[in-house]
Design a protein around this motif. Structure first.
Motif, short mmCIF file in Angstrom:
data_model
loop_
_atom_site.label_atom_id
_atom_site.label_comp_id
_atom_site.label_asym_id
_atom_site.label_seq_id
_atom_site.Cartn_x
_atom_site.Cartn_y
_atom_site.Cartn_z
N LYS A 1 0.85 5.71 -0.55
CA LYS A 1 0.27 7.12 -0.62
C LYS A 1 1.27 8.14 -0.79
N LYS B 1 0.81 -1.08 0.01
CA LYS B 1 -0.06 0.06 -0.10
C LYS B 1 0.75 1.26 -0.04
N LEU C 1 -4.30 12.86 4.91
CA LEU C 1 -5.43 12.48 5.40
C LEU C 1 -6.02 11.29 4.25
N ASN C 2 -5.55 11.20 3.14
CA ASN C 2 -5.91 10.01 2.22
C ASN C 2 -5.55 8.74 2.48
N ASP C 3 -6.19 7.93 1.98
CA ASP C 3 -6.09 6.47 2.37
C ASP C 3 -4.88 6.07 1.32
N TYR C 4 -4.39 4.82 1.81
CA TYR C 4 -3.22 4.18 1.28
C TYR C 4 -3.90 3.51 0.05
N ILE C 5 -3.31 3.64 -1.12
CA ILE C 5 -3.62 2.96 -2.30
C ILE C 5 -2.96 1.72 -2.40
N HIS D 1 -1.88 15.01 1.12
CA HIS D 1 -2.53 13.69 1.00
C HIS D 1 -2.38 13.04 2.34
#
Length: 235
Positions: A11, A9, A19-23, A17
């Protein structure tokens, strides 16, 4: 070290970024200095700084890195990331003392695959991968039959044999997969030949007659052919 398929995962590490979720990404290989991965549906650029979580054997390796390479690969866009920090250290992964037998076997197989894939042209690569998947599926099917107590006879030895011992898997002169075994009821040799063909709707052709949409249908057909020759031993 070729380690495709590990849970990875990633990010971007900048504040926008945070607060963004892991990709979810796909690992390709791993070294002391970094790793290669692909990211379907999401694009990174050079020199993006990123945070990552790499899961190996239920253990999370957490770190940060910088995207330093980007190229188009047959499977999609592939990236090279150089490590900036990693915790815990990766050195144990490169020591055979810390790897299980299954992990060593998997890594050795991937290394052999990479070597063979490097020797064939792009046009042949897809065919070669499908052909190997078919062989692996057939071997796994026969192995599981044996694990569950199924046995067979061959023409020379009447003692119970594991299906992987009783059935010969090989490529014929046209490079089609052939499975051959002895039918103890008829005393005759039986076989099936599985050919890959370019038709995406029916990519498998058996005995130059029947076509199948998936490898699972091929395995069902194989099971029907083997059924009269199988018996079970008390374990």
């Amino acid at each position: 070290m070729p380690l495709p398929g590990l849970a990875l995962k990633i990010k971007k590490a900048d504040l926008s970024h945070a607060l963004n979720d892991y990709i979810a990404c796909h690992s390709v290989d791993l070294s002391f200095n970094g790793l290669a991965f692909s990211s379907p549906g999401y694009e990174f650029n050079i020199p993006d700084k990123v945070n990552f979580i790499l899961t190996i054997e239920e253990h999370d390796i957490v770190g940060s890195g910088v995207i330093c390479n980007k190229r188009q690969a047959p499977s999609g866009m592939q990236y090279g990331m150089m490590f900036l920090s990693v915790c815990p250290e990766l050195s144990s992964l490169f020591s055979h003392d810390e790897l299980s037998t299954a992990e060593l076997k998997n890594i050795a197989q991937k290394q052999a695959e990479q070597l063979v894939f490097s020797l064939v042209d792009e046009k042949s690569l897809g065919y070669l991968k499908k052909q190997q998947q078919l062989i692996d599926a057939c071997r796994s099917y026969l192995s599981r039959l044996g694990e569950m107590g199924a046995r067979m006879h061959d023409s020379h030895d009447q003692s119970p044999l594991h299906p992987l011992q009783a059935i010969k898997l090989f490529h014929d002169h046209q490079q089609h997969l052939q499975l051959r075994w002895h039918n103890s009821e008829t005393g005759q040799s039986e076989s099936i030949t599985i050919a890959l063909q370019p038709d995406p709707a029916n990519p498998f052709k058996v005995n130059d007659q029947q076509t199948f949409k998936s490898v699972f249908q091929v395995l069902n057909y194989l099971g029907d052919k083997l059924k009269p020759c199988l018996f079970f031993v008390q374990r």
